[in-house]
Scaffold this motif. Structure first.
Motif, PDB file in Angstrom:
ATOM      1  N   UNK A 117       0.692  -1.271  -0.021  1.00 50.74           N
ATOM      2  CA  UNK A 117       0.079  -0.002   0.124  1.00 50.74           C
ATOM      3  C   UNK A 117       0.771   1.481   0.005  1.00 50.74           C
ATOM      4  N   UNK A 118       1.632   1.315   0.812  1.00 48.59           N
ATOM      5  CA  UNK A 118       2.976   2.747   0.992  1.00 48.59           C
ATOM      6  C   UNK A 118       3.883   2.447  -0.454  1.00 48.59           C
ATOM      7  N   UNK A 119       3.859   1.565  -1.004  1.00 50.85           N
ATOM      8  CA  UNK A 119       4.704   1.460  -2.451  1.00 50.85           C
ATOM      9  C   UNK A 119       3.861   2.276  -3.385  1.00 50.85           C
ATOM     10  N   UNK A 120       2.473   1.869  -3.307  1.00 52.59           N
ATOM     11  CA  UNK A 120       1.555   2.414  -4.602  1.00 52.59           C
ATOM     12  C   UNK A 120       0.876   3.646  -3.694  1.00 52.59           C
ATOM     13  N   UNK A 121       1.421   4.274  -2.945  1.00 54.71           N
ATOM     14  CA  UNK A 121       0.567   5.405  -2.049  1.00 54.71           C
ATOM     15  C   UNK A 121       0.099   6.298  -3.266  1.00 54.71           C
ATOM     16  N   UNK A 122      -1.390   6.569  -3.077  1.00 54.61           N
ATOM     17  CA  UNK A 122      -2.113   7.492  -3.676  1.00 54.61           C
ATOM     18  C   UNK A 122      -2.705   6.950  -4.964  1.00 54.61           C
ATOM     19  N   UNK A 123      -2.261   5.731  -5.343  1.00 55.24           N
ATOM     20  CA  UNK A 123      -2.862   5.158  -6.467  1.00 55.24           C
ATOM     21  C   UNK A 123      -4.095   4.155  -6.118  1.00 55.24           C
ATOM     22  N   UNK A 124      -4.693   3.518  -7.385  1.00 52.68           N
ATOM     23  CA  UNK A 124      -5.807   2.681  -6.945  1.00 52.68           C
ATOM     24  C   UNK A 124      -5.376   1.380  -5.971  1.00 52.68           C
ATOM     25  N   UNK A 125      -4.261   1.099  -6.227  1.00 51.53           N
ATOM     26  CA  UNK A 125      -3.970  -0.135  -5.266  1.00 51.53           C
ATOM     27  C   UNK A 125      -4.151   0.175  -3.759  1.00 51.53           C
ATOM     28  N   UNK A 126      -3.569   1.264  -3.564  1.00 50.28           N
ATOM     29  CA  UNK A 126      -3.256   1.785  -2.342  1.00 50.28           C
ATOM     30  C   UNK A 126      -4.884   2.137  -1.690  1.00 50.28           C
ATOM     31  N   UNK A 127      -5.722   2.866  -2.462  1.00 47.17           N
ATOM     32  CA  UNK A 127      -6.921   3.025  -2.069  1.00 47.17           C
ATOM     33  C   UNK A 127      -7.759   2.001  -1.775  1.00 47.17           C
ATOM     34  N   UNK A 128      -7.709   0.873  -2.807  1.00 46.21           N
ATOM     35  CA  UNK A 128      -8.592  -0.352  -2.528  1.00 46.21           C
ATOM     36  C   UNK A 128      -8.178  -1.005  -1.128  1.00 46.21           C
ATOM     37  N   UNK A 129      -6.790  -1.098  -0.752  1.00 45.76           N
ATOM     38  CA  UNK A 129      -6.409  -1.748   0.264  1.00 45.76           C
ATOM     39  C   UNK A 129      -6.855  -0.889   1.447  1.00 45.76           C
ATOM     40  N   UNK A 130      -6.867   0.172   1.566  1.00 43.11           N
ATOM     41  CA  UNK A 130      -7.070   1.134   2.771  1.00 43.11           C
ATOM     42  C   UNK A 130      -8.468   1.085   2.783  1.00 43.11           C
ATOM     43  N   UNK A 131      -9.059   1.009   1.641  1.00 45.71           N
ATOM     44  CA  UNK A 131     -11.007   1.083   1.858  1.00 45.71           C
ATOM     45  C   UNK A 131     -11.327  -0.537   2.796  1.00 45.71           C
ATOM     46  N   UNK A 132     -10.561  -1.462   2.050  1.00 44.63           N
ATOM     47  CA  UNK A 132     -10.982  -2.841   3.007  1.00 44.63           C
ATOM     48  C   UNK A 132     -10.342  -2.796   4.198  1.00 44.63           C
ATOM     49  N   UNK A 133      -9.239  -2.189   4.563  1.00 41.59           N
ATOM     50  CA  UNK A 133      -8.673  -2.061   6.000  1.00 41.59           C
ATOM     51  C   UNK A 133      -9.673  -1.247   6.747  1.00 41.59           C
ATOM     52  N   UNK A 134     -10.257  -0.297   6.329  1.00 41.40           N
ATOM     53  CA  UNK A 134     -11.067   0.689   7.065  1.00 41.40           C
ATOM     54  C   UNK A 134     -12.604  -0.438   7.381  1.00 41.40           C
ATOM     55  N   UNK A 135     -12.834  -0.876   6.368  1.00 45.59           N
ATOM     56  CA  UNK A 135     -14.195  -1.659   6.139  1.00 45.59           C
ATOM     57  C   UNK A 135     -13.943  -2.862   7.475  1.00 45.59           C
ATOM     58  N   UNK A 136     -12.740  -3.328   7.299  1.00 46.27           N
ATOM     59  CA  UNK A 136     -12.657  -4.398   8.320  1.00 46.27           C
ATOM     60  C   UNK A 136     -12.612  -4.146   9.833  1.00 46.27           C
ATOM     61  N   UNK A 137     -12.067  -2.655   9.822  1.00 49.36           N
ATOM     62  CA  UNK A 137     -12.259  -2.142  11.375  1.00 49.36           C
ATOM     63  C   UNK A 137     -13.714  -1.946  11.764  1.00 49.36           C
ATOM     64  N   UNK A 138     -14.563  -1.729  10.944  1.00 51.72           N
ATOM     65  CA  UNK A 138     -15.780  -1.289  11.205  1.00 51.72           C
ATOM     66  C   UNK A 138     -16.651  -2.281  11.858  1.00 51.72           C
TER      67      UNK A 138
END
Length: 314
Positions: A117-138
């Motif tokens: 996620x950090x390697x692709x920071x700001x790109x689609x891969x990063x956004x998708x991974x962060x979205x699922x991470x936040x979703x899992x936290x909820x």
């Protein structure tokens, strides 16, 4: 190094003694014998049980006796014929079978996902991974357990027409571990991934902006070497910190998993003992959990010193 470890051990011994003192005092605010025997118990029965447990002695005498014996030879008030030591001995392996694999797997997967996620920071891969991470936290841990049992065990077994994952129970052995413990471990890993990924991503993003990364890039180091050698090595202090912070939540999660999957670990034994008013087991298990927590703190300090020798020198 050994002198450093010895000093850390000495520093934490008074902490553990204070914890045991507070726990024993809290458990004796209300006479445990009265709670166990009930309001209709005769004074003679109360006196006999107090004498058998040593609760008629001064508190400091009880404290000293518990520190030397941990009441391992005391019989459980509920599980007749089983001593506290026997209950502890048979519950350690099931608990380790859950917590240790879950901790290792969740840490490795979360660090790898965070680095991607950090390697692709700001790109689609990063956004998708962060979205699922936040979703899992909820989502609540209990929701994961209920859905995991239903879809991962009940429905999957029905579809495969054989029992792949057990809905409840436990048996020792490697093959049996896959059958009884793999599903709870996977649930624990999935629950931890959201929180861990978010934390490790922030760490990796911060490290990627450090001067040594710029220097490594200027020297022509490959992106893979920068990520898995330079960044990962320098982020170990934060990774170790996160692992230790997550341990209490992992232990609490294991208590829920053991309860819902009927795995006879220390967490399930503690809940059962508290519910049934099994005073000797509650006292011993609380002391064990406190010792484990103190041990993780000492281990953290030692790992800090291993990763960064400047910690040991200071």
């Amino acid at each position: 190094m050994w002198a450093y470890c010895f000093r850390k051990l000495l520093y934490n011994i008074p902490v553990y003694l204070a914890i045991i003192l507070l726990v024993m005092g809290a458990l004796r605010v209300r006479n445990p014998v009265h709670g166990h025997l009930g309001k209709n118990a005769s004074p003679e029965d109360i006196e006999i049980l107090e004498e058998k447990m040593g609760l008629d002695q001064p508190f400091l005498v009880q404290y000293a006796r518990f520190l030397t014996t941990f009441d391992v030879n005391t019989e459980s008030w509920v599980q007749k014929g089983n001593t506290v030591g026997q209950i502890l001995k048979r519950s350690v392996v099931p608990s380790i079978s859950l917590t240790l694999p879950a901790l290792v797997l969740s840490t490795i997967i979360a660090v790898c996902v965070a680095m991607i996620s950090a390697f692709f920071r700001g790109r689609s891969t990063d956004k998708i991974l962060v979205f699922f991470a936040v979703l899992g936290m909820c989502v609540s841990f209990l929701v994961y357990i209920i859905f995991g049992q239903y879809f991962g065990a009940y429905r999957l077994n029905d579809w495969a027409e054989q029992e792949i994952f057990a809905i409840s129970g436990y048996e020792p052995g490697v093959i049996n571990w896959v059958h009884y413990c793999l599903l709870p471990v996977l649930i624990s890993v999935i629950v931890s991934l959201g929180y861990d990924t978010r934390f490790y991503r922030a760490v990796m993003v911060e490290e990627s902006q450090a001067d040594y990364i710029t220097t490594a890039r200027a020297k022509g180091a490959s992106k893979m070497k920068i990520m898995f050698v330079h960044m990962l090595k320098n982020a170990m202090i934060q990774i170790i910190t996160r692992v230790v912070i997550s341990l209490p939540f992992l232990i609490m999660g294991s208590i829920l998993l053991e309860k819902f999957f009927s795995i006879p670990g220390m967490g399930r034994e503690l809940i059962s003992a508290v519910t049934a008013g099994d005073f000797p087991v509650v006292q011993a298990l609380t002391a064990v959990f406190a010792a484990l927590y103190i041990f993780t703190i000492i281990l953290t300090d030692v790992l800090y010193a291993v990763v960064d020798p400047r910690v040991r020198l200071s």
